[in-house]
Motif scaffolding. Structure first.
Motif, PDB file in Angstrom:
ATOM      1  N   LEU A 100       0.848  -1.186   0.000  1.00  0.00           N
ATOM      2  CA  LEU A 100       0.000   0.000   0.000  1.00  0.00           C
ATOM      3  C   LEU A 100       0.885   1.238   0.000  1.00  0.00           C
ATOM      4  O   LEU A 100       1.782   1.357   0.840  1.00  0.00           O
ATOM      5  CB  LEU A 100      -0.905  -0.004   1.229  1.00  0.00           C
ATOM      6  N   ALA A 101       0.648   2.140  -0.925  1.00  0.00           N
ATOM      7  CA  ALA A 101       1.410   3.381  -1.013  1.00  0.00           C
ATOM      8  C   ALA A 101       0.474   4.560  -0.780  1.00  0.00           C
ATOM      9  O   ALA A 101      -0.537   4.707  -1.468  1.00  0.00           O
ATOM     10  CB  ALA A 101       2.080   3.504  -2.372  1.00  0.00           C
ATOM     11  N   VAL A 102       0.810   5.377   0.220  1.00  0.00           N
ATOM     12  CA  VAL A 102       0.038   6.573   0.549  1.00  0.00           C
ATOM     13  C   VAL A 102       1.013   7.705   0.840  1.00  0.00           C
ATOM     14  O   VAL A 102       1.844   7.596   1.749  1.00  0.00           O
ATOM     15  CB  VAL A 102      -0.869   6.357   1.772  1.00  0.00           C
ATOM     16  N   LEU A 103       0.948   8.770   0.046  1.00  0.00           N
ATOM     17  CA  LEU A 103       1.791   9.947   0.267  1.00  0.00           C
ATOM     18  C   LEU A 103       3.273   9.582   0.368  1.00  0.00           C
ATOM     19  O   LEU A 103       3.998  10.083   1.232  1.00  0.00           O
ATOM     20  CB  LEU A 103       1.335  10.685   1.529  1.00  0.00           C
ATOM     21  N   GLY A 104       3.721   8.688  -0.489  1.00  0.00           N
ATOM     22  CA  GLY A 104       5.120   8.305  -0.519  1.00  0.00           C
ATOM     23  C   GLY A 104       5.518   7.265   0.504  1.00  0.00           C
ATOM     24  O   GLY A 104       6.663   6.808   0.512  1.00  0.00           O
ATOM     25  N   ASP A 105       4.590   6.884   1.365  1.00  0.00           N
ATOM     26  CA  ASP A 105       4.862   5.866   2.374  1.00  0.00           C
ATOM     27  C   ASP A 105       4.398   4.520   1.837  1.00  0.00           C
ATOM     28  O   ASP A 105       3.231   4.360   1.472  1.00  0.00           O
ATOM     29  CB  ASP A 105       4.122   6.205   3.665  1.00  0.00           C
ATOM     30  N   HIS A 106       5.308   3.537   1.772  1.00  0.00           N
ATOM     31  CA  HIS A 106       4.989   2.213   1.256  1.00  0.00           C
ATOM     32  C   HIS A 106       5.059   1.191   2.384  1.00  0.00           C
ATOM     33  O   HIS A 106       6.036   1.156   3.129  1.00  0.00           O
ATOM     34  CB  HIS A 106       5.978   1.807   0.158  1.00  0.00           C
ATOM     35  N   ARG A 107       4.034   0.351   2.491  1.00  0.00           N
ATOM     36  CA  ARG A 107       4.023  -0.698   3.508  1.00  0.00           C
ATOM     37  C   ARG A 107       3.500  -1.993   2.915  1.00  0.00           C
ATOM     38  O   ARG A 107       2.587  -1.990   2.094  1.00  0.00           O
ATOM     39  CB  ARG A 107       3.153  -0.300   4.701  1.00  0.00           C
ATOM     40  N   GLN A 108       4.096  -3.086   3.350  1.00  0.00           N
ATOM     41  CA  GLN A 108       3.626  -4.421   2.986  1.00  0.00           C
ATOM     42  C   GLN A 108       2.710  -4.913   4.101  1.00  0.00           C
ATOM     43  O   GLN A 108       3.104  -4.959   5.270  1.00  0.00           O
ATOM     44  CB  GLN A 108       4.803  -5.379   2.814  1.00  0.00           C
ATOM     45  N   LEU A 109       1.490  -5.284   3.748  1.00  0.00           N
ATOM     46  CA  LEU A 109       0.490  -5.666   4.740  1.00  0.00           C
ATOM     47  C   LEU A 109       0.004  -7.094   4.500  1.00  0.00           C
ATOM     48  O   LEU A 109      -0.210  -7.503   3.353  1.00  0.00           O
ATOM     49  CB  LEU A 109      -0.715  -4.719   4.688  1.00  0.00           C
ATOM     50  N   ARG A 110      -0.171  -7.825   5.595  1.00  0.00           N
ATOM     51  CA  ARG A 110      -0.788  -9.146   5.566  1.00  0.00           C
ATOM     52  C   ARG A 110      -2.010  -9.132   6.463  1.00  0.00           C
ATOM     53  O   ARG A 110      -2.483  -8.064   6.880  1.00  0.00           O
ATOM     54  CB  ARG A 110       0.212 -10.221   5.989  1.00  0.00           C
ATOM     55  N   ARG A 111      -2.503 -10.312   6.796  1.00  0.00           N
ATOM     56  CA  ARG A 111      -3.769 -10.421   7.512  1.00  0.00           C
ATOM     57  C   ARG A 111      -3.690  -9.883   8.934  1.00  0.00           C
ATOM     58  O   ARG A 111      -4.720  -9.699   9.573  1.00  0.00           O
ATOM     59  CB  ARG A 111      -4.260 -11.868   7.507  1.00  0.00           C
ATOM     60  N   GLU A 112      -2.488  -9.621   9.442  1.00  0.00           N
ATOM     61  CA  GLU A 112      -2.360  -9.062  10.791  1.00  0.00           C
ATOM     62  C   GLU A 112      -2.649  -7.568  10.833  1.00  0.00           C
ATOM     63  O   GLU A 112      -2.761  -6.989  11.908  1.00  0.00           O
ATOM     64  CB  GLU A 112      -0.942  -9.294  11.340  1.00  0.00           C
ATOM     65  N   HIS A 113      -2.783  -6.937   9.666  1.00  0.00           N
ATOM     66  CA  HIS A 113      -2.876  -5.489   9.605  1.00  0.00           C
ATOM     67  C   HIS A 113      -4.135  -5.038   8.861  1.00  0.00           C
ATOM     68  O   HIS A 113      -4.507  -5.613   7.851  1.00  0.00           O
ATOM     69  CB  HIS A 113      -1.660  -4.904   8.893  1.00  0.00           C
ATOM     70  N   LEU A 114      -4.733  -3.980   9.361  1.00  0.00           N
ATOM     71  CA  LEU A 114      -5.885  -3.357   8.716  1.00  0.00           C
ATOM     72  C   LEU A 114      -5.496  -1.935   8.337  1.00  0.00           C
ATOM     73  O   LEU A 114      -5.002  -1.175   9.176  1.00  0.00           O
ATOM     74  CB  LEU A 114      -7.077  -3.342   9.667  1.00  0.00           C
ATOM     75  N   ALA A 115      -5.670  -1.589   7.079  1.00  0.00           N
ATOM     76  CA  ALA A 115      -5.319  -0.249   6.613  1.00  0.00           C
ATOM     77  C   ALA A 115      -6.541   0.652   6.620  1.00  0.00           C
ATOM     78  O   ALA A 115      -7.614   0.273   6.133  1.00  0.00           O
ATOM     79  CB  ALA A 115      -4.739  -0.319   5.205  1.00  0.00           C
ATOM     80  N   TRP A 116      -6.370   1.841   7.172  1.00  0.00           N
ATOM     81  CA  TRP A 116      -7.424   2.863   7.165  1.00  0.00           C
ATOM     82  C   TRP A 116      -6.990   3.953   6.198  1.00  0.00           C
ATOM     83  O   TRP A 116      -5.913   4.533   6.331  1.00  0.00           O
ATOM     84  CB  TRP A 116      -7.601   3.435   8.564  1.00  0.00           C
ATOM     85  N   ILE A 117      -7.843   4.234   5.189  1.00  0.00           N
ATOM     86  CA  ILE A 117      -7.549   5.252   4.182  1.00  0.00           C
ATOM     87  C   ILE A 117      -8.734   6.209   4.146  1.00  0.00           C
ATOM     88  O   ILE A 117      -9.813   5.845   3.672  1.00  0.00           O
ATOM     89  CB  ILE A 117      -7.344   4.617   2.791  1.00  0.00           C
ATOM     90  N   PRO A 118      -8.576   7.419   4.668  1.00  0.00           N
ATOM     91  CA  PRO A 118      -9.715   8.333   4.719  1.00  0.00           C
ATOM     92  C   PRO A 118     -10.150   8.809   3.335  1.00  0.00           C
ATOM     93  O   PRO A 118      -9.378   8.750   2.367  1.00  0.00           O
ATOM     94  CB  PRO A 118      -9.194   9.499   5.568  1.00  0.00           C
ATOM     95  N   ALA A 119     -11.376   9.273   3.247  1.00  0.00           N
ATOM     96  CA  ALA A 119     -11.934   9.738   1.979  1.00  0.00           C
ATOM     97  C   ALA A 119     -11.053  10.813   1.351  1.00  0.00           C
ATOM     98  O   ALA A 119     -10.536  11.701   2.033  1.00  0.00           O
ATOM     99  CB  ALA A 119     -13.339  10.288   2.220  1.00  0.00           C
ATOM    100  N   GLY A 120     -10.892  10.706   0.032  1.00  0.00           N
ATOM    101  CA  GLY A 120     -10.167  11.715  -0.716  1.00  0.00           C
ATOM    102  C   GLY A 120      -8.667  11.551  -0.758  1.00  0.00           C
ATOM    103  O   GLY A 120      -7.989  12.280  -1.508  1.00  0.00           O
ATOM    104  N   LEU A 121      -8.113  10.601  -0.009  1.00  0.00           N
ATOM    105  CA  LEU A 121      -6.670  10.439   0.042  1.00  0.00           C
ATOM    106  C   LEU A 121      -6.210   9.524  -1.103  1.00  0.00           C
ATOM    107  O   LEU A 121      -6.649   8.380  -1.216  1.00  0.00           O
ATOM    108  CB  LEU A 121      -6.242   9.846   1.381  1.00  0.00           C
ATOM    109  N   VAL A 122      -5.311  10.017  -1.930  1.00  0.00           N
ATOM    110  CA  VAL A 122      -4.819   9.245  -3.078  1.00  0.00           C
ATOM    111  C   VAL A 122      -3.902   8.122  -2.584  1.00  0.00           C
ATOM    112  O   VAL A 122      -3.039   8.333  -1.731  1.00  0.00           O
ATOM    113  CB  VAL A 122      -4.062  10.159  -4.065  1.00  0.00           C
ATOM    114  N   HIS A 123      -4.099   6.935  -3.123  1.00  0.00           N
ATOM    115  CA  HIS A 123      -3.309   5.774  -2.727  1.00  0.00           C
ATOM    116  C   HIS A 123      -3.239   4.790  -3.889  1.00  0.00           C
ATOM    117  O   HIS A 123      -3.987   4.898  -4.856  1.00  0.00           O
ATOM    118  CB  HIS A 123      -3.917   5.087  -1.502  1.00  0.00           C
ATOM    119  N   GLU A 124      -2.328   3.833  -3.784  1.00  0.00           N
ATOM    120  CA  GLU A 124      -2.254   2.764  -4.779  1.00  0.00           C
ATOM    121  C   GLU A 124      -1.954   1.451  -4.083  1.00  0.00           C
ATOM    122  O   GLU A 124      -1.404   1.420  -2.983  1.00  0.00           O
ATOM    123  CB  GLU A 124      -1.201   3.072  -5.843  1.00  0.00           C
TER     124      GLU A 124
END
Length: 273
Positions: free
Chosen positions: A60-84
């Motif tokens: 998950l990439a948000v504002l230049g921050d990249h993280r590898q996530l598995r089932r132990e992690h839940l990502a919260w992405i607020p409305a309007g925030l660009v991500h890939e």
């Protein structure tokens, strides 16, 4: 890409909070199968998004921050925030898209964050996408999930990737081949920079030393192999461990359970999905 263009309309579940309750907004739950060819380029949503890999792995990439996530992690992405999102192995992505009026209270939810997924939160997400509860039960599931999020601390255990381009390239190579035995000096020489430069990039960009980060990426890869059914004795050398016992000890230190228990629990959860 924007909105929900990447979702399969046959598996989306859209609903309104029960009319018996005060209507605050709406939320949608989706399940998508992904593989190494799946990629969601930069996009944003009008809704807040919760993203959870019930199996597999996501970058998950948000504002230049990249993280590898598995089932132990839940990502919260607020409305309007660009991500890939990118995926390096087959898996299952479960997402909840919710009206911002439904988000947990407090300013901490105005930015992206990752939190730990405990057994109850995972069960709620699976119940919402599988059982398709309607009416009051659906609302109660969401209310409990928000309550769990509100009390959850930030999860800094997600596998962060360094921002510096040369260090990022090294990190990507190790994710692709966690058993690669090259040390910091060899990687730095390969990148044409000093070991201090790479060491500093990993420390500043991930919070861990190169050595600590490499241990994490190996165990991160091992978790995926175990869930897909690989035997412990095969996983250990595949992620760079000469000793099965050493691998089991490192895995237990990271996940608080043995590889066999981790695999059994993960497959049980997925089997109930």
């Amino acid at each position: 890409m924007s909105g929900h263009d990447h979702l399969d309309p046959d598996i989306d579940l859209f609903g309104t909070i029960d009319d018996a309750e005060e209507t605050l907004g709406q939320f949608l739950v989706s399940r998508a199968r992904v593989d190494a060819t799946t990629r969601f380029d930069e996009h944003s949503h009008q809704e807040d998004q919760l993203a959870w890999m019930s199996s597999g792995s996501m970058e998950l990439a948000v504002l230049g921050d990249h993280r590898q996530l598995r089932r132990e992690h839940l990502a919260w992405i607020p409305a309007g925030l660009v991500h890939e999102m990118r995926f390096s192995e087959p898996g299952e992505l479960i997402c909840v898209y919710a009206d911002p009026a439904l988000r947990p209270r407090g300013g901490g939810w105005n930015g992206a964050r990752t939190v730990a997924v405990d057994d109850l939160a995972g069960a709620l997400l699976l119940h919402l996408v599988d059982a398709e509860p309607a009416g009051p039960r659906r609302w109660r599931c969401w209310s409990l999930l928000v309550d769990l999020l509100s009390s959850a601390a930030r999860d800094d255990e997600a596998l962060a990737l360094p921002r510096e381009p040369r260090a990022r390239a090294i990190a990507s190579a190790l994710i692709a081949d966690p058993a690669d035995p090259r040390g910091l000096d060899e990687w730095a020489a390969h990148a044409g920079v000093s070991p201090k430069t790479i060491a500093r990039a990993f420390a500043n960009g991930t919070g861990w030393s190169f050595r600590e980060w490499r241990v994490r990426v190996r165990l991160h890869a091992a978790a995926g192999m175990l869930v897909r059914g690989a035997a412990v004795q095969d996983v250990a050398p595949a992620v760079g461990y000469d000793s099965v016992g050493g691998f089991i000890g490192a895995f237990r230190n990271r996940f608080s359970v043995t590889p066999a228990v981790y695999a059994a629990r993960s497959r049980e959860d997925l089997g109930g999905a």
